[in-house]
Enzyme design. Structure first.
Site, short mmCIF file in Angstrom:
data_model
loop_
_atom_site.label_atom_id
_atom_site.label_comp_id
_atom_site.label_asym_id
_atom_site.label_seq_id
_atom_site.Cartn_x
_atom_site.Cartn_y
_atom_site.Cartn_z
N MET A 125 0.83 -1.21 0.00
CA MET A 125 0.00 0.00 0.00
C MET A 125 0.86 1.26 0.00
SD MET A 125 -2.92 -1.29 -0.21
CE MET A 125 -4.03 0.08 -0.04
N VAL A 152 1.86 0.76 7.79
CA VAL A 152 2.69 -0.34 8.33
C VAL A 152 1.77 -1.54 8.59
CG1 VAL A 152 4.38 1.26 9.32
CG2 VAL A 152 2.46 0.48 10.73
N LYS A 193 1.52 0.44 14.98
CA LYS A 193 0.95 1.70 14.49
C LYS A 193 1.13 2.79 15.55
CE LYS A 193 -2.41 -0.19 11.14
NZ LYS A 193 -1.73 0.07 9.89
N HIS A 217 -8.34 5.49 3.90
CA HIS A 217 -8.37 4.07 3.54
C HIS A 217 -8.28 3.93 2.02
CE1 HIS A 217 -10.85 0.09 3.43
NE2 HIS A 217 -9.56 -0.14 3.31
#
Ligand code: NAD
Length: 711
Positions: free
Chosen positions: A324, A400, A407, A450
């Site tokens: 991501m 992460v 986090k 997101h």
């Protein structure tokens, strides 16, 4: 009143008609524009001093398509038929005066815009690879109603025309020249006008090919052997792909086929009848409502707090250079943002940057970028392991591992470096934002962004507003998403947010059917018949069964800590059983399917674990279950305030998990069915399959009031 088309007659006798629709950012086909073109055509026809006509535009585009605002007001098929015929009468007049007409195209010519250009005797186009030509109407459930399905096949052949109209993809000028759609390319605007004038001067008498007495169809008409062969298989291929969910595709095929048996004017009238059928279809109404009106409203900031001033991110920090992080880095650098890409080792950080390099190398090979642009983009991504490099970032996004402790650790480390005003975002897919914000010293600046995978292909970002997220932070997150060319939806914090929560209902419903003894093939076909891009069992394999197990276990623990005991979805037992058998999904090459180098097939062992029942349900029942369960959950999200708007619910469903686009989104689906009918059917499904189908209370209230969700 300002004119939509200004006319200027030059000393050379060439009339230049410049389209510039007042009050609109782009030229769109509607009464004002067509009245201007009609006036130009009339001057051309009747004024002996006028030797030729050039159609041009003073806006960035040539003409971007039909005026959907106007089209959306048509309630009767006659209005659509007459609207389409009125446009054609003008274009027909323009192309039959015997004098030359040239389209000088310096910007996009799409939909009705391309149809205007097709009614010119020549199309001279700026050689800009970003300039788009095409007939995208099908993407909104429509077809070209200005003669496009008739002029195109007579110009480039039936097969190419069918592809352009039925697929709706853009064509770049160079390719359009190759296929005979474009007459000539020009280097710049001066060259464009020079070439257009020269063409007029050298083609004193002009006639469209289809008006010539000895006209021959390129590649043959509908009776030619090649076309007979194509039309004998094309409809079944299209039906197999779309399960008949897109009537516009069938209508386009009919237009091209029937048009190939008729004279031009009868063919144009026939096209208008199919156009009217498309305009009146629930599919086009749903798609235009969502993918045009609601999407535009979102892009104009409907879900953004109005107060805070517009911002731009100049320097972005990304924590975690995995799948991501690497994608977010690439997309952000592509938008001109300087990116610091941080991971635990230099090797991992470099690998994240290399991902973007790989995408650029492919783009370079395909001629979609230049070596200079590739270098410049890569130079904007700085891999590092040093938090000090985050100094000066206006936004940091963590991507992460999905682990609260990790986090929390990276949040604290980043906040120690960045300015107190900077925004910190988490790309978590499952962990509630308000909880993650507890690790932040400034929770008002903490937000969820997101992204979806693969980042460079997926257009949506779900923005999650935590319990303490400020309006200013939301506005800045929203601006960033638009800055990188993606579409934002805004939701309030909740488990699974909006997209993951509703998406899961689709997959789990399919899995529950398996447990009931429904044949797995019927389940998969039902998913496709419903219009979903992938069937439920195959999709669960992609997501991975072990990941869903892990999320479910975590959720159970979290809820237990809150003193709650949620009821388990019937599909969960199936996932557990397969995981115990080591069938954890595609990554292990075994899940509901077996994966080999040659492809995939349903695992035969499913029949032993979940014997197929002697009596199988109606396929229609399966499709309803898959659609109703999603739509009802989306309505619950609206009721609970997880969704802040209907538009976000619709767009999030189509862009986020591919909810059947022809339905116009998960909430639009309810309106199309009719709220009262939806409630009644949901009750039937609840009685047969469980309380997950019980209609959301807000729908029951809405049904009683006779209302609808979408305006
Ligand atoms: P990934 O495993 O591909 O990448 C995670 C990266 O984070 C790795 O490169 C790892 O080295 C790095 N990392 C781990 N600990 C770190 C630390 N302390 N400091 C810096 N870097 C560290 O994972 P991913 O699929 O990219 O997912 C990342 C996040 O995005 C997760 O929260 C996940 O839930 C979320 N997400 C994933 C998807 C998806 O489809 N994969 C979609 C949306 C959101």
């Amino acid at each position: 009143m300002e004119r939509a088309v200004t006319l200027e007659l030059g000393d050379d006798g060439i009339l230049v008609a410049t389209m510039n629709l007042p009050g609109r950012p782009m030229n769109v086909v509607g009464d004002p524009l067509m009245a201007g073109i009609a006036e130009a055509a009339e001057r051309l026809a009747t004024d002996p001093a006028v030797k030729g006509l050039i159609l041009a535009s003073s806006k960035a585009d040539f003409c971007a398509g039909g005026d959907l605002d106007n089209m959306f007001t048509w309630t009767r098929p006659e209005q659509a038929f007459e609207g389409s015929m009125a446009m054609k009468r003008v274009l027909r007049r323009m192309e039959t005066t015997g004098k030359p007409v040239v389209a000088a195209i310096a910007g996009h010519a799409l939909g009705g815009g391309l149809e205007i250009a097709l009614a010119c005797h020549a199309r001279i186009v700026l050689d800009d690879p970003k300039l788009k030509l095409g007939q995208p109407e099908v993407k909104l459930g429509l077809l070209p109603g200005g003669g496009g399905t008739q002029r195109l096949p007579r110009l480039v052949g039936q097969q190419a025309a069918l592809q352009i109209c039925a697929e709706g993809n853009d064509i770049a000028p160079a390719k359009a020249l190759q296929m005979g759609l474009v007459t000539e390319l020009a280097q710049d605007r001066d060259d464009l006008m020079f070439k257009a004038r020269t063409w007029c001067a050298t083609h004193e008498k002009s006639q469209q090919p289809w008006d010539a007495p000895k006209f021959r169809w390129p590649g043959g008409d509908s009776r030619s052997p090649a076309s007979v062969q194509m039309f004998s298989i094309a409809p079944s291929i299209a039906s197999a792909r779309s399960y008949g969910n897109y009537p516009a595709v069938q209508h386009i095929m009919s237009c091209v086929f029937e048009g190939g048996l008729l004279d031009f004017d009868s063919a144009c009238e026939m096209e208008s009848r199919y156009f009217a059928a498309c305009v009146m279809s629930p599919e086009s109404k749903a798609m235009i409502g969502t993918l045009w009106f609601q999407l535009n409203a979102i892009k104009k900031g409907a879900s953004r707090p109005a107060g805070p001033a517009k911002t731009k991110v100049k320097k972005l920090g990304i924590l975690g250079a995995g799948m991501m992080g690497a994608g977010i880095a690439y997309d952000s650098a592509r938008a001109g943002i300087d990116v610091v890409l941080l991971d635990t080792s230099m090797e991992a950080a470099e690998k994240g940057k290399a991902y973007g390099q790989g995408l650029l190398d492919k783009a370079l090979k395909k001629g979609r970028t230049t070596a200079d642009k590739r270098e410049a983009l890569l130079a904007r991504i700085s891999p590092t392991t040093d938090y000090a490099a985050l100094d000066g970032c206006d936004l940091v996004i963590e991507a992460v591992f999905e682990d609260r402790a990790i986090k929390a650790d990276v949040t604290a480390k980043a906040e120690a470096v960045i300015a107190p005003s900077a925004v910190f975002a988490s790309n978590t897919s499952t962990l509630p934002i308000t909880g993650l914000a507890k690790a932040s010293a400034r929770p008002a600046n903490f937000i969820g962004l997101h992204f979806f995978s693969p980042v460079d292909k997926m257009p949506l970002v779900e923005i999650i507003v935590g319990g303490e997220t400020s309006d200013e932070t939301l506005a800045r997150g929203f601006d960033y998403v638009l800055q990188i060319g993606k579409t934002p939806i805004v939701v309030n914090d909740s488990r699974g947010f909006y997209t993951s929560r509703v998406f899961a209902t689709y997959v789990m419903e399919g899995i529950a059917m398996l447990k009931e003894g429904v044949h797995p093939r019927s389940i998969e076909v039902a998913g496709l018949q419903a219009g979903m891009p992938m069937p439920p069992l195959a999709l669960q394999d992609e997501v991975s069964l072990s990941l869903s197990m892990h999320v479910a276990e975590q959720t159970k623990k979290d809820l237990a800590a809150e003193g709650k005991t949620p009821s388990e979805h019937p599909g969960m037992a199936v996932i557990r059983q397969l995981c115990e058998a080591g069938r954890i999904g595609k990554k292990a090459r075994q899940g509901f399917y077996d994966y080999t180098d040659d492809g995939k097939r349903l695992w035969p062992g499913l029949a032993e674990l979940f014997p197929v029942a002697a009596s199988q349900p109606d396929q229609h029942e399966l499709v309803d279950r898959l659609m109703f369960v999603q739509a009802n959950e989306a309505a619950r999200c609206l009721e609970e305030g997880v969704l802040r708007s209907v538009a976000d619910g619709n767009i999030g469903s189509i862009f986020g998990w591919g909810f059947a686009p022809f339905r116009g989104g998960a909430l639009q689906f309810i309106d199309t069915v009719g709220v009262a009918a939806f409630v009644a059917r949901a009750r039937e499904l609840a009685a047969a399959h469980g309380p997950r189908f019980a209609p959301a209370a807000m729908l029951v209230r809405l049904a009683e009031a006779g209302g609808r969700l979408n305006n």
